[in-house]
Design a protein around this motif. Structure first.
Motif, PDB file in Angstrom:
ATOM      1  N   TRP A 179     -17.433  -2.871  -6.646  1.00 46.38           N
ATOM      2  CA  TRP A 179     -16.968  -2.892  -7.928  1.00 46.38           C
ATOM      3  C   TRP A 179     -16.206  -1.605  -8.083  1.00 46.38           C
ATOM      4  N   SER A 180     -16.667  -0.477  -7.696  1.00 46.88           N
ATOM      5  CA  SER A 180     -15.938   0.747  -7.812  1.00 46.88           C
ATOM      6  C   SER A 180     -14.557   0.595  -7.278  1.00 46.88           C
ATOM      7  N   PHE A 181     -14.499   0.117  -5.912  1.00 48.40           N
ATOM      8  CA  PHE A 181     -13.282  -0.105  -5.297  1.00 48.40           C
ATOM      9  C   PHE A 181     -12.265  -0.815  -6.333  1.00 48.40           C
ATOM     10  N   ILE A 182     -12.810  -2.052  -6.518  1.00 49.01           N
ATOM     11  CA  ILE A 182     -12.025  -2.970  -7.405  1.00 49.01           C
ATOM     12  C   ILE A 182     -11.381  -2.162  -8.725  1.00 49.01           C
ATOM     13  N   VAL A 183     -12.309  -1.599  -9.263  1.00 47.10           N
ATOM     14  CA  VAL A 183     -11.682  -0.679 -10.271  1.00 47.10           C
ATOM     15  C   VAL A 183     -10.714   0.276 -10.074  1.00 47.10           C
ATOM     16  N   ALA A 184     -10.577   0.882  -8.949  1.00 46.65           N
ATOM     17  CA  ALA A 184      -9.859   1.937  -8.486  1.00 46.65           C
ATOM     18  C   ALA A 184      -8.578   1.346  -8.034  1.00 46.65           C
ATOM     19  N   VAL A 185      -8.747   0.216  -7.434  1.00 53.67           N
ATOM     20  CA  VAL A 185      -7.385  -0.358  -6.921  1.00 53.67           C
ATOM     21  C   VAL A 185      -6.559  -1.058  -8.049  1.00 53.67           C
ATOM     22  N   LEU A 186      -7.397  -1.363  -9.189  1.00 53.24           N
ATOM     23  CA  LEU A 186      -6.927  -1.914 -10.432  1.00 53.24           C
ATOM     24  C   LEU A 186      -5.794  -0.940 -10.840  1.00 53.24           C
ATOM     25  N   SER A 187      -6.374   0.231 -11.131  1.00 55.63           N
ATOM     26  CA  SER A 187      -5.715   1.362 -11.576  1.00 55.63           C
ATOM     27  C   SER A 187      -4.412   1.737 -10.743  1.00 55.63           C
ATOM     28  N   LEU A 188      -4.377   1.701  -9.201  1.00 56.97           N
ATOM     29  CA  LEU A 188      -3.680   1.865  -8.351  1.00 56.97           C
ATOM     30  C   LEU A 188      -2.262   0.737  -8.560  1.00 56.97           C
TER      31      LEU A 188
ATOM     32  N   ALA B  41      -1.609  -1.069 -11.004  1.00 53.98           N
ATOM     33  CA  ALA B  41      -0.957  -1.136 -12.418  1.00 53.98           C
ATOM     34  C   ALA B  41      -0.113   0.077 -12.119  1.00 53.98           C
ATOM     35  N   TRP B  42      -0.492   1.328 -11.657  1.00 54.57           N
ATOM     36  CA  TRP B  42       0.591   2.341 -11.388  1.00 54.57           C
ATOM     37  C   TRP B  42       1.941   1.913 -10.454  1.00 54.57           C
ATOM     38  N   ALA B  43       1.543   1.015  -9.222  1.00 53.52           N
ATOM     39  CA  ALA B  43       2.694   0.560  -8.514  1.00 53.52           C
ATOM     40  C   ALA B  43       3.465  -0.465  -9.257  1.00 53.52           C
ATOM     41  N   GLY B  44       3.069  -1.176 -10.092  1.00 54.22           N
ATOM     42  CA  GLY B  44       3.628  -2.290 -10.884  1.00 54.22           C
ATOM     43  C   GLY B  44       4.345  -1.599 -11.971  1.00 54.22           C
ATOM     44  N   ALA B  45       4.269  -0.512 -12.702  1.00 57.00           N
ATOM     45  CA  ALA B  45       4.886   0.182 -13.632  1.00 57.00           C
ATOM     46  C   ALA B  45       6.137   1.107 -12.807  1.00 57.00           C
ATOM     47  N   ILE B  46       5.977   1.742 -11.684  1.00 54.10           N
ATOM     48  CA  ILE B  46       6.900   2.037 -11.102  1.00 54.10           C
ATOM     49  C   ILE B  46       7.983   1.351 -10.632  1.00 54.10           C
ATOM     50  N   HIS B  47       7.532   0.319 -10.194  1.00 56.84           N
ATOM     51  CA  HIS B  47       8.581  -0.943  -9.766  1.00 56.84           C
ATOM     52  C   HIS B  47       8.932  -1.892 -10.598  1.00 56.84           C
ATOM     53  N   SER B  48       8.680  -1.757 -11.887  1.00 58.82           N
ATOM     54  CA  SER B  48       8.937  -2.917 -12.809  1.00 58.82           C
ATOM     55  C   SER B  48      10.351  -2.832 -13.180  1.00 58.82           C
ATOM     56  N   GLY B  49      11.205  -1.654 -13.141  1.00 63.23           N
ATOM     57  CA  GLY B  49      12.441  -1.801 -13.359  1.00 63.23           C
ATOM     58  C   GLY B  49      13.591  -2.281 -12.214  1.00 63.23           C
ATOM     59  N   SER B  50      12.793  -2.110 -11.014  1.00 60.80           N
ATOM     60  CA  SER B  50      13.668  -2.477  -9.785  1.00 60.80           C
ATOM     61  C   SER B  50      13.540  -3.675  -9.422  1.00 60.80           C
TER      62      SER B  50
END
Length: 77
Positions: A50-59, A61-70
């Motif tokens: 569960w901790s791994f799932i929560v951490a991956v969700l944040s990562l 979301a970060w990757a999606g935000a970075i690439h949402s423009g391109s």
């Protein structure tokens, strides 16, 4: 004191989005583990997954935000 995006934002996401399906996701992890290995997952392993799932969700979301423009420019909406 400035908390920025790493402080209060992550806490708000944890409380509002991630915490609500915790029981269902852990139940799914236990069911899948039982189906694959014919033994129930231990509580500590379930919390670790569960901790791994929560951490991956944040990562993710970060990757999606970075690439949402391109990505929409390259592949379309």
């Amino acid at each position: 004191m400035v908390l920025g995006i790493g402080g209060s934002f992550q806490y708000g996401i944890q409380v509002s989005v991630i915490a609500s399906p915790e029981e269902h996701v852990q139940s799914f992890v236990n069911y899948t583990w039982l189906w694959r290995y014919d033994a129930p997952v231990t509580d500590s392993s379930n919390k670790l997954i569960w901790s791994f799932i929560v951490a991956v969700l944040s990562l993710g979301a970060w990757a999606g935000a970075i690439h949402s423009g391109s990505l929409p420019v390259t592949y379309g909406r």
